[in-house]
Design an enzyme around this catalytic site. Sequence first.
Site, PDB file in Angstrom:
ATOM      1  N   GLU A   1      45.633  47.948  33.452  1.00 44.02           N
ATOM      2  CA  GLU A   1      45.029  48.138  31.930  1.00 44.02           C
ATOM      3  C   GLU A   1      45.759  47.235  30.967  1.00 44.02           C
ATOM      4  OE1 GLU A   1      45.169  50.358  34.319  1.00 44.02           O
ATOM      5  OE2 GLU A   1      43.388  51.449  34.461  1.00 44.02           O
TER       6      GLU A   1
ATOM      7  N   GLU B   1      43.831  56.426  39.559  1.00 46.58           N
ATOM      8  CA  GLU B   1      43.727  57.822  38.923  1.00 46.58           C
ATOM      9  C   GLU B   1      43.098  58.655  39.397  1.00 46.58           C
ATOM     10  OE1 GLU B   1      42.650  55.291  35.312  1.00 46.58           O
ATOM     11  OE2 GLU B   1      43.672  56.447  34.246  1.00 46.58           O
TER      12      GLU B   1
HETATM   13  N1  COA Z   1      34.604  45.240  38.436  1.00 49.73           N
HETATM   14  C1  COA Z   1      33.409  44.844  38.831  1.00 49.73           C
HETATM   15  N2  COA Z   1      33.373  43.995  39.866  1.00 49.73           N
HETATM   16  C2  COA Z   1      34.369  43.836  40.691  1.00 49.73           C
HETATM   17  C3  COA Z   1      35.754  44.598  40.383  1.00 49.73           C
HETATM   18  C4  COA Z   1      35.647  45.382  39.164  1.00 49.73           C
HETATM   19  N3  COA Z   1      36.975  46.075  38.850  1.00 49.73           N
HETATM   20  N4  COA Z   1      36.563  44.203  41.004  1.00 49.73           N
HETATM   21  C5  COA Z   1      36.061  43.454  42.195  1.00 49.73           C
HETATM   22  N5  COA Z   1      34.707  43.345  41.668  1.00 49.73           N
HETATM   23  C6  COA Z   1      33.794  42.577  42.452  1.00 49.73           C
HETATM   24  C7  COA Z   1      33.782  40.835  42.232  1.00 49.73           C
HETATM   25  O1  COA Z   1      33.099  40.556  40.927  1.00 49.73           O
HETATM   26  C8  COA Z   1      33.258  40.412  43.369  1.00 49.73           C
HETATM   27  O2  COA Z   1      31.888  40.481  43.314  1.00 49.73           O
HETATM   28  P1  COA Z   1      30.938  38.942  43.625  1.00 49.73           P
HETATM   29  O3  COA Z   1      31.177  38.925  45.088  1.00 49.73           O
HETATM   30  O4  COA Z   1      29.478  39.492  43.430  1.00 49.73           O
HETATM   31  O5  COA Z   1      31.489  37.958  42.836  1.00 49.73           O
HETATM   32  C9  COA Z   1      33.535  41.427  44.368  1.00 49.73           C
HETATM   33  O6  COA Z   1      33.637  42.617  43.806  1.00 49.73           O
HETATM   34  C10 COA Z   1      34.888  40.925  45.340  1.00 49.73           C
HETATM   35  O7  COA Z   1      35.842  40.732  44.515  1.00 49.73           O
HETATM   36  P2  COA Z   1      36.831  39.204  44.357  1.00 49.73           P
HETATM   37  O8  COA Z   1      37.443  39.199  43.115  1.00 49.73           O
HETATM   38  O9  COA Z   1      35.565  38.037  44.913  1.00 49.73           O
HETATM   39  O10 COA Z   1      37.699  39.499  45.745  1.00 49.73           O
HETATM   40  P3  COA Z   1      39.009  38.958  45.796  1.00 49.73           P
HETATM   41  O11 COA Z   1      39.762  39.180  46.880  1.00 49.73           O
HETATM   42  O12 COA Z   1      39.098  37.542  45.169  1.00 49.73           O
HETATM   43  O13 COA Z   1      40.115  39.897  44.467  1.00 49.73           O
HETATM   44  C11 COA Z   1      40.700  41.708  43.210  1.00 49.73           C
HETATM   45  C12 COA Z   1      40.110  41.038  44.891  1.00 49.73           C
HETATM   46  C13 COA Z   1      40.966  42.993  43.263  1.00 49.73           C
HETATM   47  C14 COA Z   1      42.186  40.903  42.950  1.00 49.73           C
HETATM   48  C15 COA Z   1      39.809  41.220  42.072  1.00 49.73           C
HETATM   49  O14 COA Z   1      38.704  41.711  42.418  1.00 49.73           O
HETATM   50  C16 COA Z   1      39.979  41.845  40.748  1.00 49.73           C
HETATM   51  O15 COA Z   1      41.247  41.501  40.176  1.00 49.73           O
HETATM   52  N6  COA Z   1      39.264  42.904  40.159  1.00 49.73           N
HETATM   53  C17 COA Z   1      39.371  43.258  38.996  1.00 49.73           C
HETATM   54  C18 COA Z   1      40.478  44.503  39.025  1.00 49.73           C
HETATM   55  C19 COA Z   1      40.790  44.936  37.545  1.00 49.73           C
HETATM   56  O16 COA Z   1      41.124  44.663  36.802  1.00 49.73           O
HETATM   57  N7  COA Z   1      40.081  46.178  37.669  1.00 49.73           N
HETATM   58  C20 COA Z   1      40.171  46.942  36.473  1.00 49.73           C
HETATM   59  C21 COA Z   1      41.139  47.987  36.067  1.00 49.73           C
HETATM   60  S1  COA Z   1      40.974  48.684  34.436  1.00 49.73           S
END
Ligand code: COA
Length: 244
Positions: free
Chosen positions: A135, A115
């Site tokens: 979302e 966005e």
């Molecule tokens: N909010 C808060 N923290 C987040 C985040 C988010 N949207 N996305 C990633 N992080 C943090 C993780 O908690 C992790 O923190 P930690 O190392 O303290 O545990 C760090 O970033 C790395 O992310 P991680 O999940 O370990 O990496 P990954 O390669 O396994 O996965 C994603 C990457 C992007 C697939 C996964 O982090 C994810 O699905 N994030 C959420 C995406 C989402 O739904 N966003 C909201 C949209 S409305």
Amino acid sequence: MSNFEVIIYEKQNDIAYVTLNRPQALNAYNIQMRDELYQVLGAIKDDPEVKVAIFRGAGERAFCAGADLTEFLTAPSPVIARQVRWERDIWGLFLSITKPLIAAVHGYVLGTGIEIALCCDIRLASEDAQFGLPEAGLSIIPAAGGSQTLPRVIGRAQALEIILTGRWIKAEEARRLKLVNQVVSRHDLLSAAERLANKIKAYSPMALSYAKQAITRGLDLSLEQGLELEAELGNRLFNVNKRG
Ligand code: COA
């Protein structure tokens, strides 16, 4: 402008650089980032030294992995109240900027990340970029303008598919969908954005602003009204150039 915590704001040679800077959380968009971004956007809008801005993400892995899910799941009510206030203002402010804005995105570009890029005018992606609007899977809808900006950029059916299914798309498909203008290597991402910015900033700021307004405002008008807007802006510019 220097004491921000989660955004780096720099100005160099008429270009503003805005870097989302929470790489340890994949630059997830939290309340702090919203507050700082609001100030940065105001500066870009008002500062005559800024002719064009580039938005990017710090670290190797993400432009922005969306809204901060820890705040989303646990925020106490005063925080939510504040969040709502900023949400109301920030996207309108972003979209009201008439200077050219370039997004240079890499890695995860999710939720609020897309966005933010959609509030920019030109989007460059590196080959490793992955886009998604998760979302629906969280029982919410895009709230940073995405339900309005995405269909305006890629069309109604494609936007509906991406938002309703939460399907992720890779850089090359994003280019085919016209979600991004260009795909470049990770190494070239910033220099490609700077090449564009340098080309653009050489032109009259007023002409750039009027061209952007004619296109962005015109898209929400009928063709007839759009042509009137174009004539009005064109005449105003002509008169300024004649006087100048
Ligand atoms: N909010 C808060 N923290 C987040 C985040 C988010 N949207 N996305 C990633 N992080 C943090 C993780 O908690 C992790 O923190 P930690 O190392 O303290 O545990 C760090 O970033 C790395 O992310 P991680 O999940 O370990 O990496 P990954 O390669 O396994 O996965 C994603 C990457 C992007 C697939 C996964 O982090 C994810 O699905 N994030 C959420 C995406 C989402 O739904 N966003 C909201 C949209 S409305």
